[in-house]
Design a protein around this motif. Structure first.
Motif, PDB file in Angstrom:
ATOM      1  N   ASN A  48       0.803  -1.234   0.000  1.00 28.83           N
ATOM      2  CA  ASN A  48       0.000   0.000   0.000  1.00 28.83           C
ATOM      3  C   ASN A  48       0.830   1.276   0.000  1.00 28.83           C
ATOM      4  O   ASN A  48       0.569   2.197   0.787  1.00 28.83           O
ATOM      5  N   VAL A  49       1.845   1.345  -0.855  1.00 31.00           N
ATOM      6  CA  VAL A  49       2.570   2.610  -0.966  1.00 31.00           C
ATOM      7  C   VAL A  49       1.615   3.663  -1.512  1.00 31.00           C
ATOM      8  O   VAL A  49       0.583   3.355  -2.118  1.00 31.00           O
ATOM      9  N   SER A  52       4.628  12.205   1.308  1.00 31.74           N
ATOM     10  CA  SER A  52       5.989  12.711   1.127  1.00 31.74           C
ATOM     11  C   SER A  52       6.956  11.588   0.759  1.00 31.74           C
ATOM     12  O   SER A  52       7.800  11.731  -0.131  1.00 31.74           O
ATOM     13  N   ILE A  53       6.819  10.447   1.444  1.00 30.89           N
ATOM     14  CA  ILE A  53       7.666   9.291   1.141  1.00 30.89           C
ATOM     15  C   ILE A  53       7.410   8.804  -0.277  1.00 30.89           C
ATOM     16  O   ILE A  53       8.341   8.511  -1.029  1.00 30.89           O
ATOM     17  N   GLY A  54       6.124   8.697  -0.637  1.00 28.91           N
ATOM     18  CA  GLY A  54       5.781   8.223  -1.972  1.00 28.91           C
ATOM     19  C   GLY A  54       6.386   9.086  -3.067  1.00 28.91           C
ATOM     20  O   GLY A  54       6.936   8.579  -4.052  1.00 28.91           O
ATOM     21  N   VAL A  74       2.450   5.806  -7.769  1.00 27.92           N
ATOM     22  CA  VAL A  74       1.941   5.232  -9.022  1.00 27.92           C
ATOM     23  C   VAL A  74       1.821   6.325 -10.078  1.00 27.92           C
ATOM     24  O   VAL A  74       2.209   6.133 -11.247  1.00 27.92           O
ATOM     25  N   GLU A  75       1.300   7.470  -9.684  1.00 21.82           N
ATOM     26  CA  GLU A  75       1.130   8.578 -10.622  1.00 21.82           C
ATOM     27  C   GLU A  75       2.471   9.014 -11.211  1.00 21.82           C
ATOM     28  O   GLU A  75       2.590   9.239 -12.423  1.00 21.82           O
ATOM     29  N   GLU A 127       4.967   0.920 -16.491  1.00 22.89           N
ATOM     30  CA  GLU A 127       3.789   0.109 -16.206  1.00 22.89           C
ATOM     31  C   GLU A 127       3.849  -0.339 -14.744  1.00 22.89           C
ATOM     32  O   GLU A 127       4.796  -1.010 -14.345  1.00 22.89           O
ATOM     33  N   VAL A 128       2.855   0.039 -13.946  1.00 17.03           N
ATOM     34  CA  VAL A 128       2.897  -0.191 -12.507  1.00 17.03           C
ATOM     35  C   VAL A 128       1.886  -1.261 -12.096  1.00 17.03           C
ATOM     36  O   VAL A 128       0.714  -1.194 -12.461  1.00 17.03           O
TER      37      VAL A 128
END
Length: 405
Positions: free
Chosen positions: A9-10, A293-295, A15-16, A24-25
């Protein structure tokens, strides 16, 4: 096309960012065990994890397409960093992004334990009006002992002083004290004077078993203990005994030696049910602000590495800050760090008529990283010659647009 697998669940922003850069994610909510991870990583170039997924040497050796790993957290002890480096896999983490979240949780727990809010809350939920000042104190004037004076420890130090606490700290490395915080010479010195002790060390193997029965015995009677660092640094049975004997008046634990893989799983611990003990499911950095922020931070580090070869803040490879290639082709060459590699690379390129426009070299222990921009495409035979070098680990060819070859 580049492929990325993001687990645990990052944040959707990751993903964006990757999708916007042609990746491709694939996302999965929980962690994967070793064999599941190996199967899922076939044909995948980037892996994103948090703390539950363990990337072992076997995983790295079994996934030749893997180029980069993003740890969407502070710690990287769940990744075999040495194996990753020796197979040319860059590892990135988020060393600063959730610092504030951990600090705020620590402050909240220090106040809650000192006021025994856990017991007052439980009594009311059980229908008992237990209004009393017994065992309840202010944190103002108390001494906070911080073990590990890094990004989290230093920020906690500043906020604690603003709340009227005195701060002492112990760290094996030389650290500049902030505010009026005082460094002590040993952990024992810290334990003897502290009303509250909190651990904020990293996940290096040497910290395993750092805190046990002997350390709890040295603490002041009635002191409070917090562990928001790593589960393996503390002996849970020793903490249980210190609470039940009354030697410690309270504790907060956010990390455990063995943790469930996903939300909703059952949790067993000898610390369950103890009085004035706060147990949280490894949520120190789990605020929406921190996760966003991490993402953003980790996804951008992975994207930059794939597009430009930049290894800034990589935890296992030599660090090179790179922007878009200045030439027609960029050759990123990871190798074992032995004398003469740079000369051999340049001689090989020259032998095949390749003109160098720019070049950077960095080393980190046994690993070297040389990035070369050329004014033309690089002959396939030149690349084969570089791959045949004894020191070769991995080679990547990056055209101006940053397309991965």
């Amino acid at each position: 096309m580049l492929k990325a697998l993001l687990l645990e669940n990052v944040h959707p922003l990751s993903v964006e960012i990757l999708t916007a850069n042609g990746v491709e994610v694939i996302t999965r909510s929980g962690a994967l065990d070793e064999n599941e991870l190996i199967e899922a990583l076939q044909g995948v170039h980037m892996l994103g994890i948090r703390s539950k997924t363990h990337v072992t040497q076997k995983v790295i050796e079994s996934c030749p397409d893997l180029v980069a790993i993003g740890a969407f957290c502070i710690g990287t002890n769940q990744i075999d960093l040495k194996a990753a480096a020796h197979h040319g896999v860059a590892v990135f983490n988020a060393p600063f992004s959730n610092t504030r979240s951990v600090v705020e949780l620590a402050i909240g727990e220090i106040i809650s334990l000192t006021r025994r809010l856990t017991e007052r809350d439980k009594a009311l939920h059980d229908g008992i009006w237990d209004k009393t000042a017994e065992g309840s104190h202010e944190i103002r004037g108390k001494t906070l002992g911080i073990i590990g004076y890094g990004n989290i420890g230093t920020q906690l130090s500043v906020l604690a002083e603003n709340l009227g606490m005195s701060v002492v700290f112990y760290d094996t490395a030389e650290k500049l004290s902030l505010g009026n915080a005082q460094r002590v010479n040993s952990m024992e010195d810290l334990l003897r004077v502290s009303d509250i002790v909190t651990i904020h060390v990293d996940g290096r193997p040497g910290n395993a078993g750092l805190f046990g029965e002997a350390e709890f015995a040295v603490m002041k009677p009635g002191a409070i203990f917090l562990n928001l660092s790593r589960g393996f640094v503390m002996d849970n049975t020793a903490l249980r005994n210190a609470i039940l004997s009354g030697h410690l008046s309270g504790a907060a634990v956010d990390v455990f030696p063995v943790e469930p893989k996903k939300r909703g799983d059952s949790f067993e611990s000898e610390l369950r049910g103890l009085p004035n003990v706060i147990l949280t499911p490894h949520i120190g950095g789990s605020t929406l602000e921190a996760q966003e922020s991490i993402g953003e931070f980790v996804a951008n580090k992975m994207k930059d590495y794939m597009r430009t070869g930049s290894t800034t803040l990589s935890v296992n490879l030599p660090n090179l800050a790179l922007e878009s290639t200045t030439g027609v082709t960029r050759v990123a060459f990871l190798h074992r760090n032995t004398p003469g590699v740079l000369a051999a690379v340049n001689n090989t390129l020259a032998e095949f008529g390749t003109n160098i426009e720019g070049q950077l070299l960095a080393t980190r222990g046994e690993i070297g990283y040389v990035v070369t921009d050329t004014d033309s495409s690089v002959d396939i035979d030149a690349l084969k010659a570089l791959k045949s070098m004894e020191q070769y680990i991995r080679i990547r060819v990056l055209p101006p647009a940053g397309v991965h070859h």
